[in-house]
Design an enzyme around this catalytic site. Structure first.
Site, short mmCIF file in Angstrom:
data_model
loop_
_atom_site.label_atom_id
_atom_site.label_comp_id
_atom_site.label_asym_id
_atom_site.label_seq_id
_atom_site.Cartn_x
_atom_site.Cartn_y
_atom_site.Cartn_z
N ASP A 60 -39.16 -30.94 47.49
CA ASP A 60 -39.44 -32.07 46.90
C ASP A 60 -38.73 -31.97 45.34
O ASP A 60 -38.74 -30.98 44.83
CB ASP A 60 -40.95 -32.77 46.87
CG ASP A 60 -41.48 -31.40 46.08
OD1 ASP A 60 -41.42 -30.21 46.22
OD2 ASP A 60 -42.68 -31.84 45.63
N GLU A 61 -38.61 -33.32 44.79
CA GLU A 61 -38.17 -33.28 43.42
C GLU A 61 -37.18 -32.01 42.68
O GLU A 61 -37.92 -31.26 41.94
CB GLU A 61 -39.42 -33.34 42.55
CG GLU A 61 -40.22 -34.59 43.09
CD GLU A 61 -41.66 -34.92 42.41
OE1 GLU A 61 -41.99 -35.89 41.98
OE2 GLU A 61 -42.32 -33.60 42.33
C1 ACM Z 1 -44.59 -34.60 46.01
O1 ACM Z 1 -45.92 -35.03 45.79
N1 ACM Z 1 -43.68 -34.11 45.15
C2 ACM Z 1 -44.51 -34.10 47.35
#
Ligand code: ACM
Length: 548
Positions: free
Chosen positions: A325-326
């Site tokens: 993620d991110e």
């Molecule tokens: C997330 O909430 N960054 C997976």
């Protein structure tokens, strides 16, 4: 904490005025349940018959039942082959986690095809028993046939931002077991802390597990100056994995790479940093750090596979979560090696550098003996790259735009797990009252909102088998103490558990609300903290849930 003494005081009052049969209603609601008017009273000594099963897991389930019965009613269980009051019978026609539970005036019969099924029958029985200690214990007669909707019923705990410790993790596993959740997704690494001992790279915890602020800075809040530190040794990990196994919970570790890695970069800048010439420190702030791993450095890829090689024997299950993620690509865009690597894979999408990194890890995994191979799970941002580089059997954990992302993953042939940020991030505020303690969100993730999320809404039949299940996630940016963790988790964890277990057409919030209210004595008997909103209609104790 004031809240615990309050809890005990209320429990005391409830004890004094509880009726003769003070049972909870079962959560998650069984597929089929019918109650009759009779009762069964546990004798002082109850005989129990237990079928032979490979391994000793059913015996373990009975041992748990035995200690719970002794605690709650003084009843002692005695093994017997014939005419037993409590009979456990193998029924191989039932699915693995299913069970039938029959309580009659004469005794209790449980059928299941596996230890897990017997364990879940026991969880239902536990809820039918008085939460408070009572001799003799009497329960209402009931007939239950029960099987879960989904195979994956998870809870994720972020201990990268704040670490709660072994005892608290065990309490969390106990909560999960009560509500028949079966996957503990353990988020062990973050920009703000690396929390698992890796023997080949000791600085990950020597440096990466400590930072110079207990609270994390955010907007106008500056970091404090306290030293904050903690990690799990590999012995700790084995202890937790064993504790979870006894509760039929598989532990799925998450090592979030190549983003959310500032703590690791601070520990090994010479291997991991895109700019090793600059200073790097474990992050003191909330948000998304740009200090990601240099995926174009072969030593960084090797470090990742070395770490994974240490994880595999610690977590003896099918899945490994690699985050994803991110992951900002800014540093890759100004790094010559990263630019050259992107060229060499024939892409101009920097997200593909991240997927190429995973491709190398997947190749490393595929070369292992079958018993050591793990299937990979990623957060859904990975779908923004060329996923044809990755194994078809990867799983997408869908959090942002979850329904759409999960459907996209399924269309591309991948399995998926629903963890919608809204409303399944149960670290977010559960009530809009200004007295609610500081956490993420505006208070709209109420118990009702969490309950009312409908998994797999409008999913075409041909994609249905790609949906593995549901999971609640808990991020700990604002949450420092175990008391606050529990306050936000409960009772919302039970709402997600019901979505994971109970058929959608049997789910109804007003019915759940009535049932969860009968669980307050159970939460209190376990000395768990919990949000009072669903129980009192007024948030009277919120103000006490501060982090210190
Ligand atoms: C997330 O909430 N960054 C997976």
């Amino acid at each position: 904490m004031h809240i615990h003494s309050f809890t005990r005081a209320v429990a005391g009052i409830m004890l004094a005025c509880s009726p003769a049969i003070h049972a909870a209603d079962i959560i998650p609601l069984p597929s089929s349940i019918s109650k009759t008017d009779a009762t069964y009273t546990f004798p002082e000594k109850a005989t129990v018959s237990v079928p032979q099963f490979e391994g000793d897991s059913i015996a373990l389930v009975v041992k748990t039942l035995s200690s719970q019965l002794e605690k709650s009613s003084g009843t002692k269980l005695v093994l017997s082959d014939s005419d037993a009051a409590i009979t456990l019978t193998l029924n191989n026609t039932l699915p693995r986690e299913a069970y039938n539970l029959e309580v009659t005036a004469d005794g209790i019969n449980i059928q299941a095809s596996s230890p897990a099924g017997f364990f879940y029958a026991l969880q239902s029985l536990r809820q039918l028993m008085p939460a408070e200690s009572k001799t003799p214990a009497t329960i209402g007669t009931v007939s239950i046939e029960d099987t879960p909707r989904f195979g994956w019923r998870g809870f994720m705990l972020d201990e990268g931002r704040h670490i709660f410790g072994k005892d608290e993790v065990k309490r969390v596993l106990d909560m999960m077991a009560l509500y028949k959740l079966n996957r503990f997704h353990w988020h062990l690494t973050e920009d703000q802390g690396w929390r698992i001992e890796i023997k080949k790279y000791p600085k990950l915890t020597e440096i990466g597990a400590t930072r110079g602020s207990r609270s994390l800075g955010w907007r106008e809040c500056e970091p404090d100056t306290m030293t904050y530190s903690g990690f799990y040794t590999q012995d700790d990990i084995r202890e937790i994995v064993a504790y979870a196994k006894d509760r039929f919970i598989e532990v799925v570790p998450e090592i979030d790479i190549p983003g959310h890695t500032q703590a690791a970069v601070a520990a090994y800048p010479e291997i991991l940093a895109c700019d090793p010439e600059n200073p790097h420190e474990v992050w003191l702030y909330q948000g998304v750090s740009r200090d990601v791993m240099n995926v174009a450095n072969p030593a960084a890829v090797r470090m990742a596979t070395d770490i994974i090689d240490e994880l595999i024997p610690l977590f003896p299950y099918s899945y490994l979560h690699l985050g994803g993620d991110e992951c900002p690509t800014d540093k890759w865009k100004t790094n010559e090696a990263c630019k050259a690597l992107l060229d060499s894979i024939g892409s101009d999408n920097y997200r593909d550098l991240q997927l190429d990194f995973y491709r190398k890890i997947a190749k490393h995994m595929a070369a292992k003996p079958e018993a050591d191979r793990r299937k990979l799970i990623f957060w859904n941002e990975v779908l923004h790259g060329n996923t044809s580089m990755l194994p078809q059997d990867m799983t997408i954990m869908a959090w942002v735009g979850a329904d759409k992302a999960a459907m996209e993953a399924a269309r591309r042939g991948h399995t998926t797990i629903l963890t919608p940020q809204i409303p399944y991030y149960i670290n977010r505020k559960q009530d809009p009252s200004p007295s609610e303690p500081l956490s993420q969100g505006r208070g709209t993730e109420t118990l009702e909102a969490v309950y009312n999320y409908v998994p797999m809404k409008d999913v075409p039949q041909e994609l249905a088998d790609k949906y593995m299940g549901v999971q609640a996630n808990f991020w700990s940016e604002y949450v420092i103490t175990p008391e606050f963790l529990e306050y936000l988790m409960l009772p919302r964890l039970a709402a997600v558990a019901e979505a994971g277990w109970t058929p959608q057409d049997k789910r109804d919030y007003s019915d759940f609300h009535k049932r969860i209210r009968t669980h307050e004595p159970i939460l209190q008997a376990n000395d768990w903290n919990y949000g009072r909103h669903a129980f009192t209609n007024a948030c009277t104790k919120c103000a006490e849930n501060k982090n210190d």
